[in-house]
Scaffold this active site. Structure first.
Site, short mmCIF file in Angstrom:
data_model
loop_
_atom_site.label_atom_id
_atom_site.label_comp_id
_atom_site.label_asym_id
_atom_site.label_seq_id
_atom_site.Cartn_x
_atom_site.Cartn_y
_atom_site.Cartn_z
N HIS A 10 28.58 -61.87 20.08
CA HIS A 10 29.04 -63.10 19.45
C HIS A 10 30.06 -62.73 18.36
O HIS A 10 29.93 -61.69 17.71
CB HIS A 10 27.85 -63.84 18.83
CG HIS A 10 28.23 -65.20 18.33
ND1 HIS A 10 28.87 -65.39 17.13
CD2 HIS A 10 28.10 -66.43 18.89
CE1 HIS A 10 29.10 -66.68 16.96
NE2 HIS A 10 28.65 -67.34 18.02
N GLU A 44 34.72 -68.17 23.50
CA GLU A 44 34.57 -68.89 22.23
C GLU A 44 35.74 -68.51 21.32
O GLU A 44 35.72 -67.45 20.68
CB GLU A 44 33.26 -68.48 21.53
CG GLU A 44 32.02 -68.84 22.31
CD GLU A 44 30.82 -68.99 21.39
OE1 GLU A 44 30.25 -70.07 21.33
OE2 GLU A 44 30.48 -68.01 20.70
P1 PGA Z 1 29.59 -74.08 16.94
O1 PGA Z 1 29.18 -72.54 17.27
O2 PGA Z 1 29.19 -74.88 18.13
O3 PGA Z 1 28.84 -74.40 15.69
O4 PGA Z 1 31.08 -74.07 16.75
C1 PGA Z 1 29.31 -72.03 18.56
C2 PGA Z 1 28.86 -70.60 18.58
O5 PGA Z 1 29.04 -69.90 17.57
O6 PGA Z 1 28.29 -70.12 19.58
#
Ligand code: PGA
Length: 247
Positions: free
Chosen positions: A101, A171
């Site tokens: 992540h 992401e």
């Molecule tokens: P968020 O986070 O939906 O709060 O933007 C997503 C993530 O970090 O997996």
């Protein structure tokens, strides 16, 4: 391991370092009451990734959802104070583990190589790694998103990864927790890029993550190239999460 190809959509909740026993009891009660009237479909995979301390509690209470870790150790076992191994996650019923992540990469300096070792450790213990990749705003503005993603994916994947055992989460770092999201066209473009232009990834499940909420989730989930969502903040609000799940 699960047959992840059979899932039409995969929706993972990343609670990060949030929650309490009280929160969890309320959340699971409300999730059961509301959501599963809508979801009787075995082709939808819902994964809850709580903090480690609460995983076992949740493992014993989860119905209709799978359990995931938010991270696992670089090491398999031994003198690594504070770490949690992939085999411990498997032992309590985790079938998925988020690895790499962006918060781990940025705050804890995790490298692509370390992410690939964590993915290997997960696979060795029959856990599906969810490997996260994404560009910074600077990299996006410099038109380097695709170059950055190609390198991250190639270096974060391990030799044993394939589309049956490993999931990718795209992401964009600038979208996480910011309320900003790429346009639907941009998301489609990046997912198609990963599937069609980086060799070997055409059949991988690719989740989108970054400021997903009920107001935008349907549009994102309806994109052909999007196989699911990785949700942070909105997954902590059971009403929001229920709305997202009733797409
Ligand atoms: P968020 O986070 O939906 O709060 O933007 C997503 C993530 O970090 O997996």
């Amino acid at each position: 391991m699960l047959e992840i190809q059979k899932f039409t959509k995969i929706i993972a909740a990343n609670w990060k370092m949030n929650g309490s026993i009280n929160f969890i009891n309320n959340f699971l009660n409300d999730l059961d009451d509301l959501t599963f009237e809508n979801i009787n479909d075995q082709s939808i995979c819902i994964i809850i990734c709580p903090p480690f301390t609460y995983s076992y509690l949740i493992a014993n209470k989860l119905k209709n959802c799978y359990l995931g870790g938010q991270n696992c150790s670089l090491f398999l076992e031994g003198a690594y104070t504070g770490d949690v191994s992939a085999s411990m996650l498997y032992d309590i019923g985790c079938q998925f583990c988020i690895v790499g992540h962006s918060e781990r990469r940025t705050i804890f300096n995790e490298t692509n190589n370390e992410v690939s070792i964590k993915a290997t450790n997960s696979l060795k213990k029959n856990i599906h790694p969810i490997i996260c990749v994404g560009e910074t705003l600077q990299q996006k503005n410099d038109n380097r998103t695709k170059e950055v993603l190609s390198k991250q994916i190639r270096e974060s994947m391990n030799d044993d990864s394939n589309n049956d055992n490993t999931i990718i989460a795209y992401e964009p770092i600038w979208a996480i927790g910011s309320g900003l999201t790429p346009s639907l066209d941009e998301i489609e473009d990046i997912h198609n890029f990963i599937k069609n232009e980086i060799q070997g990834y055409e059949n991988y499940k690719i989740l989108y993550g970054g400021s997903v909420k009920s107001a935008n989730s349907k549009g994102i989930l309806n994109l052909d190239s999007v196989d699911g969502l990785l949700i942070g903040g909105a997954s902590l609000n059971v009403d929001e999460f229920n709305k997202i799940l009733s797409f």
